[in-house]
Design an enzyme around this catalytic site. Structure first.
Site, short mmCIF file in Angstrom:
data_model
loop_
_atom_site.label_atom_id
_atom_site.label_comp_id
_atom_site.label_asym_id
_atom_site.label_seq_id
_atom_site.Cartn_x
_atom_site.Cartn_y
_atom_site.Cartn_z
N GLY A 167 0.74 0.01 5.26
CA GLY A 167 2.07 0.49 4.91
C GLY A 167 2.83 1.09 6.08
N THR A 226 3.93 4.16 6.56
CA THR A 226 3.50 5.47 7.05
C THR A 226 2.29 5.31 7.96
OG1 THR A 226 4.18 6.28 4.87
CG2 THR A 226 3.06 7.85 6.32
N GLY A 275 -1.57 5.70 3.17
CA GLY A 275 -0.33 6.23 2.60
C GLY A 275 -0.42 6.28 1.08
N GLY A 328 -0.40 0.80 -3.80
CA GLY A 328 -0.38 -0.65 -4.01
C GLY A 328 1.01 -1.25 -3.91
N GLY A 329 1.99 -0.42 -3.53
CA GLY A 329 3.35 -0.96 -3.31
C GLY A 329 3.31 -2.11 -2.31
N GLU A 350 -7.85 -1.17 -0.20
CA GLU A 350 -7.65 0.26 0.07
C GLU A 350 -8.64 1.10 -0.73
OE1 GLU A 350 -2.92 0.39 1.23
OE2 GLU A 350 -3.48 0.67 -0.84
N LYS A 387 7.57 11.10 -1.87
CA LYS A 387 6.45 10.59 -2.67
C LYS A 387 5.89 11.64 -3.64
CE LYS A 387 6.53 6.92 0.02
NZ LYS A 387 5.53 6.60 1.00
C1 A5P Z 1 -0.22 -0.52 0.20
O1 A5P Z 1 -0.72 -1.38 -0.75
C2 A5P Z 1 0.11 0.80 -0.41
O2 A5P Z 1 -0.89 1.37 -1.17
C3 A5P Z 1 0.63 1.78 0.61
O3 A5P Z 1 -0.37 2.61 1.11
C4 A5P Z 1 1.65 2.59 -0.05
O4 A5P Z 1 2.49 1.66 -0.67
C5 A5P Z 1 2.46 3.46 0.91
O5 A5P Z 1 3.30 2.66 1.67
P1 A5P Z 1 4.41 3.25 2.62
O6 A5P Z 1 3.71 4.09 3.61
O7 A5P Z 1 5.02 2.02 3.24
O8 A5P Z 1 5.36 4.00 1.78
#
Ligand code: A5P
Length: 239
Positions: free
Chosen positions: A36, A38, A91, A104-105, A112, A130
């Site tokens: 992600g 972050t 993240g 999981g976004g 993960e 968040k």
């Molecule tokens: C990836 O599948 C996600 O779990 C990311 O860890 C979560 O979406 C955070 O993403 P950002 O850091 O881009 O907000």
């Protein structure tokens, strides 16, 4: 009330929490590298430390995180060579006052969670956008097997207020593990752990984006500064 953040402010917060996490890495650690935007900041800061002598190895949670490792000169390894990890850094899409999370976004929730489970300590990074009272504003990603997905989708459709197979450019998104993702709206989630168990009882559901009781350390932002929290009793944000 939650402060509004511009995307520049949010990015600056991600950079602050990522840099702080990179300072916590000791030499010779084996680390799980999350996925992600972050984590990208963490990887950049870690790469800088590696270039000045820090020795670490990482196991990546996605192809995207493999790219990050490569771009930042971070040596990678795998579970054949390193059966367990000293810590993982990842993240979050939402963190509740109880320290439960939706992740999981970015579609990497399965790897993960596997990497988090193999880590002795888990650090999660969350900018101030968040932080929520209860989970559920962010649609819950659920990873499902492609075989028989039609039945699982209708099952999820009965449980959730809304759910949709994740698509990109019209095609269903396929995860690194070869599965589909369904994004589900459940409204406010009162009992994330029991929702997770209920979903996992459905044959065909591989994993959910509910990460319960997994935070050893949360690095977030309070009054524009990065802070480290280790227990829900330290949660400072409004419900
Ligand atoms: C990836 O599948 C996600 O779990 C990311 O860890 C979560 O979406 C955070 O993403 P950002 O850091 O881009 O907000």
């Amino acid at each position: 009330m939650k402060k509004r953040r511009t995307s520049d402010q949010q990015e600056a917060e991600k950079a602050l929490v990522g840099a702080m996490a990179a300072e916590m890495i000791d030499t010779d650690m084996a680390i799980g590298l999350g996925t992600g935007s972050t984590v990208r900041h963490f990887a950049q800061a870690l790469g800088q430390r590696i270039r000045t002598g820090l020795r670490v190895r990482v196991i990546c949670t996605s192809r995207q995180s493999e790219m990050l490792a490569k771009q930042n000169d971070i040596p990678t390894t795998d579970f054949d060579r390193v059966p367990s990890l000293d810590l993982c850094v990842d993240g979050a899409d939402e963190v509740s006052l109880d320290f439960d999370m939706i992740k999981g976004g970015g579609g990497a929730l399965l790897y993960e969670k596997i990497v988090a489970a193999a880590s002795s300590r888990r650090i999660y990074l969350a900018d101030s956008t968040k932080l929520v009272g209860k989970l559920g504003q962010f649609p819950l990603p659920v990873e499902i097997c492609r075989f028989g997905h039609q039945n699982v989708l209708s099952h999820l459709g009965r449980l959730a207020r809304q759910c949709a197979l994740r698509r990109r450019d019209g095609d269903a998104v396929i995860t690194d593990a070869g599965n589909y993702i369904v994004d589900c709206q459940f409204g406010e989630i009162d009992q994330p752990a029991s929702l997770h168990r209920r979903l996992c009882d459905i044959p065909g559901i591989v994993e959910t984006g509910l990460f319960c009781d997994m935070i050893d350390m949360l690095i977030t932002i309070k009054e524009d500064r990065p802070v480290v929290l280790t227990s829900p009793s330290e949660a400072f944000w409004a419900p």
